[in-house]
Design an enzyme around this catalytic site. Structure first.
Site, PDB file in Angstrom:
ATOM      1  N   GLU A   1       0.842  -1.210   0.000  1.00  0.00           N
ATOM      2  CA  GLU A   1       0.000   0.000   0.000  1.00  0.00           C
ATOM      3  C   GLU A   1       0.872   1.253   0.000  1.00  0.00           C
ATOM      4  O   GLU A   1       0.578   2.228  -0.692  1.00  0.00           O
ATOM      5  CB  GLU A   1      -0.939   0.013   1.209  1.00  0.00           C
ATOM      6  CG  GLU A   1      -2.007  -1.069   1.176  1.00  0.00           C
ATOM      7  CD  GLU A   1      -2.860  -1.051  -0.075  1.00  0.00           C
ATOM      8  OE1 GLU A   1      -3.206   0.024  -0.566  1.00  0.00           O
ATOM      9  OE2 GLU A   1      -3.156  -2.149  -0.596  1.00  0.00           O
TER      10      GLU A   1
ATOM     11  N   TRP B   1       1.728   1.931  -3.371  1.00  0.00           N
ATOM     12  CA  TRP B   1       0.689   2.591  -4.183  1.00  0.00           C
ATOM     13  C   TRP B   1       0.864   4.116  -4.101  1.00  0.00           C
ATOM     14  O   TRP B   1       0.739   4.839  -5.079  1.00  0.00           O
ATOM     15  CB  TRP B   1      -0.724   2.209  -3.712  1.00  0.00           C
ATOM     16  CG  TRP B   1      -1.302   1.062  -4.481  1.00  0.00           C
ATOM     17  CD1 TRP B   1      -1.497  -0.204  -4.025  1.00  0.00           C
ATOM     18  CD2 TRP B   1      -1.754   1.063  -5.864  1.00  0.00           C
ATOM     19  NE1 TRP B   1      -2.037  -0.980  -5.027  1.00  0.00           N
ATOM     20  CE2 TRP B   1      -2.205  -0.233  -6.157  1.00  0.00           C
ATOM     21  CE3 TRP B   1      -1.813   2.034  -6.860  1.00  0.00           C
ATOM     22  CZ2 TRP B   1      -2.716  -0.586  -7.408  1.00  0.00           C
ATOM     23  CZ3 TRP B   1      -2.322   1.684  -8.117  1.00  0.00           C
ATOM     24  CH2 TRP B   1      -2.763   0.390  -8.376  1.00  0.00           C
TER      25      TRP B   1
ATOM     26  N   TRP C   1     -20.088  13.263 -20.479  1.00  0.00           N
ATOM     27  CA  TRP C   1     -20.405  13.462 -19.062  1.00  0.00           C
ATOM     28  C   TRP C   1     -21.698  14.259 -18.921  1.00  0.00           C
ATOM     29  O   TRP C   1     -22.031  15.067 -19.780  1.00  0.00           O
ATOM     30  CB  TRP C   1     -19.277  14.223 -18.358  1.00  0.00           C
ATOM     31  CG  TRP C   1     -17.947  13.539 -18.366  1.00  0.00           C
ATOM     32  CD1 TRP C   1     -16.819  13.971 -18.985  1.00  0.00           C
ATOM     33  CD2 TRP C   1     -17.590  12.303 -17.720  1.00  0.00           C
ATOM     34  NE1 TRP C   1     -15.781  13.086 -18.767  1.00  0.00           N
ATOM     35  CE2 TRP C   1     -16.227  12.059 -18.000  1.00  0.00           C
ATOM     36  CE3 TRP C   1     -18.290  11.379 -16.938  1.00  0.00           C
ATOM     37  CZ2 TRP C   1     -15.542  10.940 -17.526  1.00  0.00           C
ATOM     38  CZ3 TRP C   1     -17.609  10.265 -16.461  1.00  0.00           C
ATOM     39  CH2 TRP C   1     -16.256  10.044 -16.751  1.00  0.00           C
TER      40      TRP C   1
ATOM     41  N   ASN D   1     -10.764   3.369   2.386  1.00  0.00           N
ATOM     42  CA  ASN D   1     -10.378   3.185   0.980  1.00  0.00           C
ATOM     43  C   ASN D   1     -11.418   2.415   0.169  1.00  0.00           C
ATOM     44  O   ASN D   1     -11.741   2.786  -0.963  1.00  0.00           O
ATOM     45  CB  ASN D   1      -9.024   2.469   0.916  1.00  0.00           C
ATOM     46  CG  ASN D   1      -8.582   2.257  -0.519  1.00  0.00           C
ATOM     47  OD1 ASN D   1      -8.459   3.214  -1.279  1.00  0.00           O
ATOM     48  ND2 ASN D   1      -8.378   1.008  -0.909  1.00  0.00           N
TER      49      ASN D   1
ATOM     50  N   TRP E   1     -15.071  12.719 -13.326  1.00  0.00           N
ATOM     51  CA  TRP E   1     -14.240  12.356 -12.160  1.00  0.00           C
ATOM     52  C   TRP E   1     -13.569  13.588 -11.574  1.00  0.00           C
ATOM     53  O   TRP E   1     -13.311  13.645 -10.372  1.00  0.00           O
ATOM     54  CB  TRP E   1     -13.213  11.282 -12.528  1.00  0.00           C
ATOM     55  CG  TRP E   1     -12.251  11.644 -13.635  1.00  0.00           C
ATOM     56  CD1 TRP E   1     -12.418  11.414 -14.964  1.00  0.00           C
ATOM     57  CD2 TRP E   1     -10.979  12.302 -13.508  1.00  0.00           C
ATOM     58  NE1 TRP E   1     -11.332  11.887 -15.676  1.00  0.00           N
ATOM     59  CE2 TRP E   1     -10.428  12.423 -14.810  1.00  0.00           C
ATOM     60  CE3 TRP E   1     -10.242  12.793 -12.440  1.00  0.00           C
ATOM     61  CZ2 TRP E   1      -9.193  13.033 -15.054  1.00  0.00           C
ATOM     62  CZ3 TRP E   1      -9.000  13.393 -12.682  1.00  0.00           C
ATOM     63  CH2 TRP E   1      -8.503  13.505 -13.978  1.00  0.00           C
TER      64      TRP E   1
ATOM     65  N   TRP F   1      -8.521   8.699  -8.600  1.00  0.00           N
ATOM     66  CA  TRP F   1      -9.741   9.045  -9.355  1.00  0.00           C
ATOM     67  C   TRP F   1      -9.608   8.537 -10.785  1.00  0.00           C
ATOM     68  O   TRP F   1     -10.565   7.980 -11.350  1.00  0.00           O
ATOM     69  CB  TRP F   1     -10.011  10.554  -9.318  1.00  0.00           C
ATOM     70  CG  TRP F   1     -10.793  10.925  -8.084  1.00  0.00           C
ATOM     71  CD1 TRP F   1     -10.287  11.403  -6.918  1.00  0.00           C
ATOM     72  CD2 TRP F   1     -12.215  10.775  -7.880  1.00  0.00           C
ATOM     73  NE1 TRP F   1     -11.305  11.571  -5.998  1.00  0.00           N
ATOM     74  CE2 TRP F   1     -12.493  11.202  -6.556  1.00  0.00           C
ATOM     75  CE3 TRP F   1     -13.268  10.324  -8.670  1.00  0.00           C
ATOM     76  CZ2 TRP F   1     -13.790  11.193  -6.032  1.00  0.00           C
ATOM     77  CZ3 TRP F   1     -14.568  10.319  -8.137  1.00  0.00           C
ATOM     78  CH2 TRP F   1     -14.810  10.742  -6.841  1.00  0.00           C
TER      79      TRP F   1
HETATM   80  C1  LIG Z   1     -11.047   8.100  -5.304  1.00  0.00           C
HETATM   81  C2  LIG Z   1      -9.900   7.974  -4.318  1.00  0.00           C
HETATM   82  C3  LIG Z   1      -9.229   9.117  -3.893  1.00  0.00           C
HETATM   83  C4  LIG Z   1      -8.145   9.008  -3.008  1.00  0.00           C
HETATM   84  N1  LIG Z   1      -7.510  10.159  -2.587  1.00  0.00           N
HETATM   85  C5  LIG Z   1      -6.441  10.067  -1.748  1.00  0.00           C
HETATM   86  C6  LIG Z   1      -5.768  11.223  -1.298  1.00  0.00           C
HETATM   87  O1  LIG Z   1      -6.070  12.360  -1.677  1.00  0.00           O
HETATM   88  N2  LIG Z   1      -4.733  11.071  -0.425  1.00  0.00           N
HETATM   89  C7  LIG Z   1      -4.320   9.834   0.002  1.00  0.00           C
HETATM   90  O2  LIG Z   1      -3.375   9.741   0.795  1.00  0.00           O
HETATM   91  N3  LIG Z   1      -4.932   8.714  -0.437  1.00  0.00           N
HETATM   92  C8  LIG Z   1      -5.977   8.785  -1.287  1.00  0.00           C
HETATM   93  N4  LIG Z   1      -6.619   7.637  -1.698  1.00  0.00           N
HETATM   94  C9  LIG Z   1      -6.020   6.340  -1.371  1.00  0.00           C
HETATM   95  C10 LIG Z   1      -6.528   5.632  -0.107  1.00  0.00           C
HETATM   96  O3  LIG Z   1      -7.915   5.591  -0.079  1.00  0.00           O
HETATM   97  C11 LIG Z   1      -6.020   6.262   1.178  1.00  0.00           C
HETATM   98  O4  LIG Z   1      -4.618   6.454   1.109  1.00  0.00           O
HETATM   99  C12 LIG Z   1      -6.317   5.348   2.370  1.00  0.00           C
HETATM  100  O5  LIG Z   1      -7.695   5.140   2.480  1.00  0.00           O
HETATM  101  C13 LIG Z   1      -5.785   5.949   3.619  1.00  0.00           C
HETATM  102  O6  LIG Z   1      -6.161   5.227   4.737  1.00  0.00           O
HETATM  103  P1  LIG Z   1      -5.089   4.489   5.639  1.00  0.00           P
HETATM  104  O7  LIG Z   1      -4.000   5.427   5.996  1.00  0.00           O
HETATM  105  O8  LIG Z   1      -5.821   3.836   6.753  1.00  0.00           O
HETATM  106  O9  LIG Z   1      -4.522   3.406   4.635  1.00  0.00           O
HETATM  107  P2  LIG Z   1      -3.740   2.048   4.897  1.00  0.00           P
HETATM  108  O10 LIG Z   1      -4.570   0.951   4.329  1.00  0.00           O
HETATM  109  O11 LIG Z   1      -3.323   1.913   6.295  1.00  0.00           O
HETATM  110  O12 LIG Z   1      -2.469   2.199   3.941  1.00  0.00           O
HETATM  111  C14 LIG Z   1      -1.232   2.754   4.402  1.00  0.00           C
HETATM  112  C15 LIG Z   1      -0.849   3.925   3.526  1.00  0.00           C
HETATM  113  O13 LIG Z   1      -0.646   3.486   2.179  1.00  0.00           O
HETATM  114  C16 LIG Z   1      -1.029   4.524   1.282  1.00  0.00           C
HETATM  115  N5  LIG Z   1      -2.118   4.029   0.425  1.00  0.00           N
HETATM  116  C17 LIG Z   1      -3.010   3.049   0.678  1.00  0.00           C
HETATM  117  N6  LIG Z   1      -3.826   2.866  -0.385  1.00  0.00           N
HETATM  118  C18 LIG Z   1      -3.437   3.756  -1.313  1.00  0.00           C
HETATM  119  C19 LIG Z   1      -3.891   4.070  -2.632  1.00  0.00           C
HETATM  120  N7  LIG Z   1      -4.908   3.411  -3.209  1.00  0.00           N
HETATM  121  N8  LIG Z   1      -3.269   5.068  -3.294  1.00  0.00           N
HETATM  122  C20 LIG Z   1      -2.240   5.764  -2.747  1.00  0.00           C
HETATM  123  N9  LIG Z   1      -1.769   5.486  -1.514  1.00  0.00           N
HETATM  124  C21 LIG Z   1      -2.364   4.508  -0.805  1.00  0.00           C
HETATM  125  C22 LIG Z   1      -1.529   5.694   2.135  1.00  0.00           C
HETATM  126  O14 LIG Z   1      -0.479   6.608   2.308  1.00  0.00           O
HETATM  127  C23 LIG Z   1      -1.896   5.009   3.445  1.00  0.00           C
HETATM  128  O15 LIG Z   1      -1.842   5.873   4.561  1.00  0.00           O
HETATM  129  C24 LIG Z   1      -7.718   7.727  -2.573  1.00  0.00           C
HETATM  130  C25 LIG Z   1      -8.412   6.592  -3.008  1.00  0.00           C
HETATM  131  C26 LIG Z   1      -9.493   6.717  -3.861  1.00  0.00           C
HETATM  132  C27 LIG Z   1     -10.191   5.466  -4.317  1.00  0.00           C
END
Ligand SMILES: Cc1cc2nc3c(=O)[nH]c(=O)nc-3n(C[C@H](O)[C@H](O)[C@H](O)COP(=O)(O)OP(=O)(O)OC[C@H]3O[C@@H](n4cnc5c(N)ncnc54)[C@H](O)[C@@H]3O)c2cc1C
Length: 474
Positions: free
Chosen positions: A272, A275, A303, A338, A356, A379
């Site tokens: 993650e 990602w 759209w 997420n 989007w 997005w």
């Molecule tokens: C439409 C959409 C918009 C999003 N916008 C953002 C945003 O503006 N900022 C943001 O930090 N994340 C964004 N995310 C990614 C993700 O949803 C969040 O990082 C995550 O929910 C954060 O929760 P957590 O810290 O508990 O994640 P955990 O599951 O604990 O993951 C640990 C860390 O991994 C990174 N991570 C995890 N999943 C993703 C992912 N899909 N993409 C990028 N990094 C990820 C984050 O830094 C997160 O804190 C977005 C996802 C979607 C679907």
């Protein structure tokens, strides 16, 4: 140059003292250090910080001020165009160097160039946000990656980032330059005060970040593989806003996680973090990512301009419970799980056929973790128009998603209390519930909770038809 001339440490999205390459380099000069933060709403253009992030910034800066004060340093706060402010500071303090952290944001990269040219001080940009430099991960032919898995494998093959550096025990403080007062910046909401839920949920700042990391790594990491898709539990780390503001570095998390027992949870958590890294890599190599689809045919998508539907989505009043729960979680806490982010984004883009970019803009304003790269990258991923995107025809069915990931309906019950008494078998689709089930749960569709604003089957068919059209003209 005299040894009493200061160096400037320009804090940006890296509001911490530990594992801060620029701070370390600044202290290693042996010269006095002048720590500065600039609130610059000009340089980012339309990507100036949104409301929820400003709330976070206020508290994060207060924590950084206190941590620096413990070391005898004052954090200089200034508002304005960063290049102008820094040029003035260099002139007035006779600073010889500026040390700062880099970013993948295109406006920040342009700004680095401008600052380097606008001042006489030497300009040093160091890596403080990502695990690796976005340019250092290359395909065999020297190109950038557009698919996540080979990108992640290339990162893993490097064996991880170098171990984090400790916070400097001492910082030689420079004579204090004039500073503004944080309270005068108006980062916190006035009336109405919408930040109550944020205050209840978060502790911004480096100490809060470390506390959350520790709690997650101790109690959450082993169950992460199974729990991370259940929005009702606390199965994920909730570290994203701390990472967004750089209160903890990705490298610190990488190494802290590796001190824990190996297992599926740790492996997925690291993936993650990759990602996040991948999104930064994408933005670095595609500066138009926040505005334009990476797959150009999507610019022709028909759209819909539907303001009432967009407002219903923003307010969590679509009549589709899992979507409404997610949008209300976002409004209340500045964060959304997420899995639910994917569901609400898919619903907006596909069932409602709203661009989007409108969803991206709302997230930008309301997320405490709003990050240009991760927001845009995700997005585009959900829309199907980005790198390595989910295929457009994969349209999440919010009812099935709700049943699968919130089987008991606890997440919906918490954020949509008007449905709290509804039987789990109807909670994700109250419109199919028999009249007696609705009545005994106190639900009156159209009165206490809206009818769905779109028929899910028709919405899906409309989206697929539009997609088939843009495919056929390319
Ligand atoms: C439409 C959409 C918009 C999003 N916008 C953002 C945003 O503006 N900022 C943001 O930090 N994340 C964004 N995310 C990614 C993700 O949803 C969040 O990082 C995550 O929910 C954060 O929760 P957590 O810290 O508990 O994640 P955990 O599951 O604990 O993951 C640990 C860390 O991994 C990174 N991570 C995890 N999943 C993703 C992912 N899909 N993409 C990028 N990094 C990820 C984050 O830094 C997160 O804190 C977005 C996802 C979607 C679907």
């Amino acid at each position: 140059m005299t040894i009493s001339q200061p160096v400037i440490l320009w804090f940006r999205n890296d509001l911490r003292l530990t594992d801060h390459a620029a701070l370390l380099a600044a202290t290693e000069t042996g010269q006095p250090v002048l720590p500065v933060f600039i609130l610059d709403d000009t340089s980012p253009g339309r990507w100036a910080m949104g409301g929820a992030a400003r709330w976070w910034l206020h508290h994060s800066l207060a924590a950084l001020q206190a941590a620096l004060a413990d070391r005898g340093c004052t954090l200089i706060l200034r508002r304005g165009d960063s290049a102008t402010v820094l040029a003035e500071l260099v002139r007035s303090t006779r600073a010889t160097d500026i040390f700062t952290g880099g970013s993948a944001d295109p406006w920040a990269r342009r700004l680095d160039q401008t600052v380097a040219e606008a001042t006489d001080a030497r300009f040093h940009r160091m890596r403080t946000r990502t695990l690796f430099h976005p340019d250092s991960i290359r395909t065999k032919t020297g190109g950038s990656y557009s698919v996540y898995t080979p990108f992640a494998n290339a990162c893993l093959a490097l064996g991880g980032p170098k171990p984090p550096s400790p916070a400097p025990m001492e910082i030689r403080a420079a004579d204090v330059a004039a500073t503004e007062r944080l309270d005068d910046w108006g980062l916190l909401p006035g009336k109405p005060d919408w930040a109550g839920g944020l205050r209840d949920t978060w502790t911004p700042g480096e100490a809060g970040a470390m506390e959350r990391a520790d709690a997650f790594l101790t109690h959450g990491l082993t169950g992460y593989a199974a729990g991370r898709d259940q929005p009702a539990g606390d199965g994920t780390s909730m570290l994203s806003p701390h990472l967004r503001f750089g209160e903890i570095s990705a490298a610190q998390l990488w190494h802290l996680a590796h001190q824990r027992p190996n297992g599926k949870g740790r492996e997925i958590f690291i993936r993650e973090l990759l990602w996040r890294e991948f999104c930064a890599h994408l933005l670095w190599h595609n500066p138009g990512l926040p505005e334009a689809p990476l797959k150009p045919e999507f610019a022709k998508m028909p759209w819909r301009d539907d303001k009432p539907a967009l407002t219903a989505w923003q307010r969590g009043q679509t009549g589709v419970p899992i979507v409404d729960a997610g949008m209300r979680q976002l409004w209340r806490t500045g964060w959304m799980h997420n899995r639910v982010r994917m569901i609400v984004a898919s619903f907006l883009i596909k069932h409602l056929m709203i661009p989007w970019q409108d969803g991206e803009a709302w997230f930008w304003d309301t997320l405490v973790d709003a990050d240009l790269a991760s927001n845009a990258g995700n997005w585009q991923w959900v829309a199907g128009c980005g790198a390595d995107a989910a295929p457009y025809f994969r349209i999440f069915n919010p009812v099935l998603q709700g049943g699968k990931f919130d089987a008991d309906g606890d997440y919906v019950r918490h954020f949509v209390p008007e449905l709290a008494k509804l039987d789990a078998k109807y909670i994700h689709a109250p419109w199919v519930a028999p009249a007696h089930a609705l009545t005994s749960a106190g639900v009156s569709l159209g009165k206490t909770y809206p009818h769905p604003i779109v028929d899910l089957a028709q919405g899906r068919a409309r989206a697929l038809e539009a997609y088939a059209k843009i495919r056929s003209v390319t």
